[in-house]
Design a protein around this motif. Structure first.
Motif, mmCIF file in Angstrom:
data_model
loop_
_atom_site.group_PDB
_atom_site.id
_atom_site.type_symbol
_atom_site.label_atom_id
_atom_site.label_comp_id
_atom_site.label_asym_id
_atom_site.label_seq_id
_atom_site.Cartn_x
_atom_site.Cartn_y
_atom_site.Cartn_z
ATOM 1 N N LYS A 72 0.840 -1.202 0.000
ATOM 2 C CA LYS A 72 0.000 0.000 0.000
ATOM 3 C C LYS A 72 0.874 1.250 0.000
ATOM 4 C CE LYS A 72 -3.849 2.251 2.371
ATOM 5 N NZ LYS A 72 -3.519 3.498 1.794
ATOM 6 N N ALA A 73 1.937 1.228 0.785
ATOM 7 C CA ALA A 73 2.847 2.381 0.824
ATOM 8 C C ALA A 73 3.485 2.596 -0.550
ATOM 9 C CB ALA A 73 3.926 2.172 1.877
ATOM 10 N N ARG A 74 3.892 1.501 -1.193
ATOM 11 C CA ARG A 74 4.478 1.617 -2.532
ATOM 12 C C ARG A 74 3.448 2.132 -3.540
ATOM 13 N NH1 ARG A 74 7.718 -3.349 -4.054
ATOM 14 N NH2 ARG A 74 5.674 -4.312 -4.110
ATOM 15 N N PHE A 75 2.225 1.633 -3.433
ATOM 16 C CA PHE A 75 1.155 2.099 -4.315
ATOM 17 C C PHE A 75 0.892 3.595 -4.103
ATOM 18 C CE2 PHE A 75 -3.361 3.111 -4.781
ATOM 19 C CZ PHE A 75 -3.547 2.814 -6.120
ATOM 20 N N ASP A 76 0.809 4.005 -2.831
ATOM 21 C CA ASP A 76 0.568 5.420 -2.534
ATOM 22 C C ASP A 76 1.686 6.299 -3.088
ATOM 23 O OD1 ASP A 76 -1.808 4.782 -1.273
ATOM 24 O OD2 ASP A 76 -0.977 4.898 0.764
ATOM 25 N N GLN A 77 2.930 5.828 -2.978
ATOM 26 C CA GLN A 77 4.071 6.585 -3.507
ATOM 27 C C GLN A 77 3.978 6.713 -5.024
ATOM 28 O OE1 GLN A 77 6.345 8.249 -1.839
ATOM 29 N NE2 GLN A 77 7.349 8.918 -3.694
ATOM 30 N N GLU A 78 3.658 5.613 -5.703
ATOM 31 C CA GLU A 78 3.509 5.657 -7.163
ATOM 32 C C GLU A 78 2.357 6.563 -7.565
ATOM 33 O OE1 GLU A 78 3.343 1.811 -9.045
ATOM 34 O OE2 GLU A 78 5.056 1.094 -7.871
ATOM 35 N N GLN A 81 3.487 10.120 -7.315
ATOM 36 C CA GLN A 81 4.378 10.449 -8.430
ATOM 37 C C GLN A 81 3.589 10.660 -9.714
ATOM 38 O OE1 GLN A 81 7.125 7.171 -8.472
ATOM 39 N NE2 GLN A 81 8.443 8.062 -6.873
ATOM 40 N N LEU A 82 2.600 9.806 -9.974
ATOM 41 C CA LEU A 82 1.778 9.953 -11.172
ATOM 42 C C LEU A 82 0.975 11.254 -11.142
ATOM 43 C CD1 LEU A 82 0.473 6.312 -11.678
ATOM 44 C CD2 LEU A 82 2.092 7.544 -13.135
ATOM 45 N N ILE A 83 0.415 11.567 -9.974
ATOM 46 C CA ILE A 83 -0.339 12.819 -9.842
ATOM 47 C C ILE A 83 0.585 14.012 -10.077
ATOM 48 C CG2 ILE A 83 -1.532 14.305 -8.175
ATOM 49 C CD1 ILE A 83 -2.780 11.714 -7.017
ATOM 50 N N SER A 84 1.783 13.949 -9.522
ATOM 51 C CA SER A 84 2.749 15.028 -9.688
ATOM 52 C C SER A 84 3.111 15.202 -11.168
ATOM 53 C CB SER A 84 4.007 14.741 -8.860
ATOM 54 O OG SER A 84 4.977 15.725 -9.071
ATOM 55 N N ARG A 85 3.385 14.086 -11.863
ATOM 56 C CA ARG A 85 3.709 14.175 -13.293
ATOM 57 C C ARG A 85 2.525 14.681 -14.101
ATOM 58 N NH1 ARG A 85 5.978 8.534 -14.729
ATOM 59 N NH2 ARG A 85 6.077 8.077 -12.538
ATOM 60 N N ALA A 86 1.320 14.253 -13.729
ATOM 61 C CA ALA A 86 0.128 14.713 -14.443
ATOM 62 C C ALA A 86 -0.049 16.223 -14.263
ATOM 63 C CB ALA A 86 -1.106 13.960 -13.950
ATOM 64 N N ARG A 87 0.168 16.728 -13.047
ATOM 65 C CA ARG A 87 0.052 18.170 -12.800
ATOM 66 C C ARG A 87 1.118 18.935 -13.578
ATOM 67 N NH1 ARG A 87 -1.291 17.658 -6.545
ATOM 68 N NH2 ARG A 87 -3.541 17.638 -6.729
ATOM 69 N N GLN A 88 2.322 18.374 -13.590
ATOM 70 C CA GLN A 88 3.414 19.036 -14.316
ATOM 71 C C GLN A 88 3.069 19.107 -15.803
ATOM 72 O OE1 GLN A 88 7.176 17.078 -13.862
ATOM 73 N NE2 GLN A 88 8.282 18.603 -15.046
ATOM 74 N N ARG A 89 2.570 18.016 -16.373
ATOM 75 C CA ARG A 89 2.190 18.010 -17.794
ATOM 76 C C ARG A 89 1.028 18.958 -18.053
ATOM 77 N NH1 ARG A 89 2.757 11.683 -19.490
ATOM 78 N NH2 ARG A 89 5.022 11.643 -19.393
ATOM 79 N N MET A 90 0.074 18.999 -17.095
ATOM 80 C CA MET A 90 -1.053 19.909 -17.252
ATOM 81 C C MET A 90 -0.551 21.354 -17.249
ATOM 82 S SD MET A 90 -4.524 20.233 -14.968
ATOM 83 C CE MET A 90 -3.683 20.913 -13.557
ATOM 84 N N ASP A 91 0.364 21.662 -16.309
ATOM 85 C CA ASP A 91 0.935 23.006 -16.253
ATOM 86 C C ASP A 91 1.686 23.330 -17.554
ATOM 87 O OD1 ASP A 91 -0.122 23.351 -13.748
ATOM 88 O OD2 ASP A 91 1.778 22.957 -12.683
ATOM 89 N N GLU A 92 2.467 22.360 -18.044
ATOM 90 C CA GLU A 92 3.197 22.569 -19.302
ATOM 91 C C GLU A 92 2.225 22.779 -20.463
ATOM 92 O OE1 GLU A 92 5.669 19.106 -19.651
ATOM 93 O OE2 GLU A 92 7.084 19.802 -18.113
#
Length: 103
Positions: A72-78, A81-92
């Motif tokens: 669960k901890a590994r899933f939450d971390q992934e 990370q996916l949310i962070s990359r999605a936000r970064q791409r959305m911002d870009e």
């Protein structure tokens, strides 16, 4: 004398019969004690097996719960990370679209 010998033989046979009966009773008594001890040991062994099984089951449960927490901890971390990359791409993408609109 023959009468005495016959009486001695009869007494010996009676004594042998008595000894045989005592031996049979002792054997029965020993068998009963052995059976009782065997049943007692079997009951103790069953209890020990049950306790060992419960302990093993508890140990497996704890290991499984620990593994689930780790996954669960590994899933939450992934997920983060996916949310962070999605936000970064959305911002870009927003930045790129703004540049296109302005130019």
């Amino acid at each position: 004398m023959a009468g005495e010998v016959l009486e001695l033989i009869a007494a010996t046979e009676n004594k042998a019969g008595d000894i045989m009966k005592e031996a049979e009773e002792e054997v029965k008594s020993l068998l009963a004690r052995v059976k009782e001890e065997g049943e007692k040991l079997l009951a103790e062994t069953r209890e020990e097996c049950q306790r060992a099984g419960e302990k093993l089951q508890s140990q497996v449960r704890a290991e499984t719960e620990a593994e689930i927490k780790k996954e669960k901890a590994r899933f939450d971390q992934e997920k983060k990370q996916l949310i962070s990359r999605a936000r970064q791409r959305m911002d870009e993408t927003i930045e790129w679209a703004m540049e296109r609109i302005v130019n």
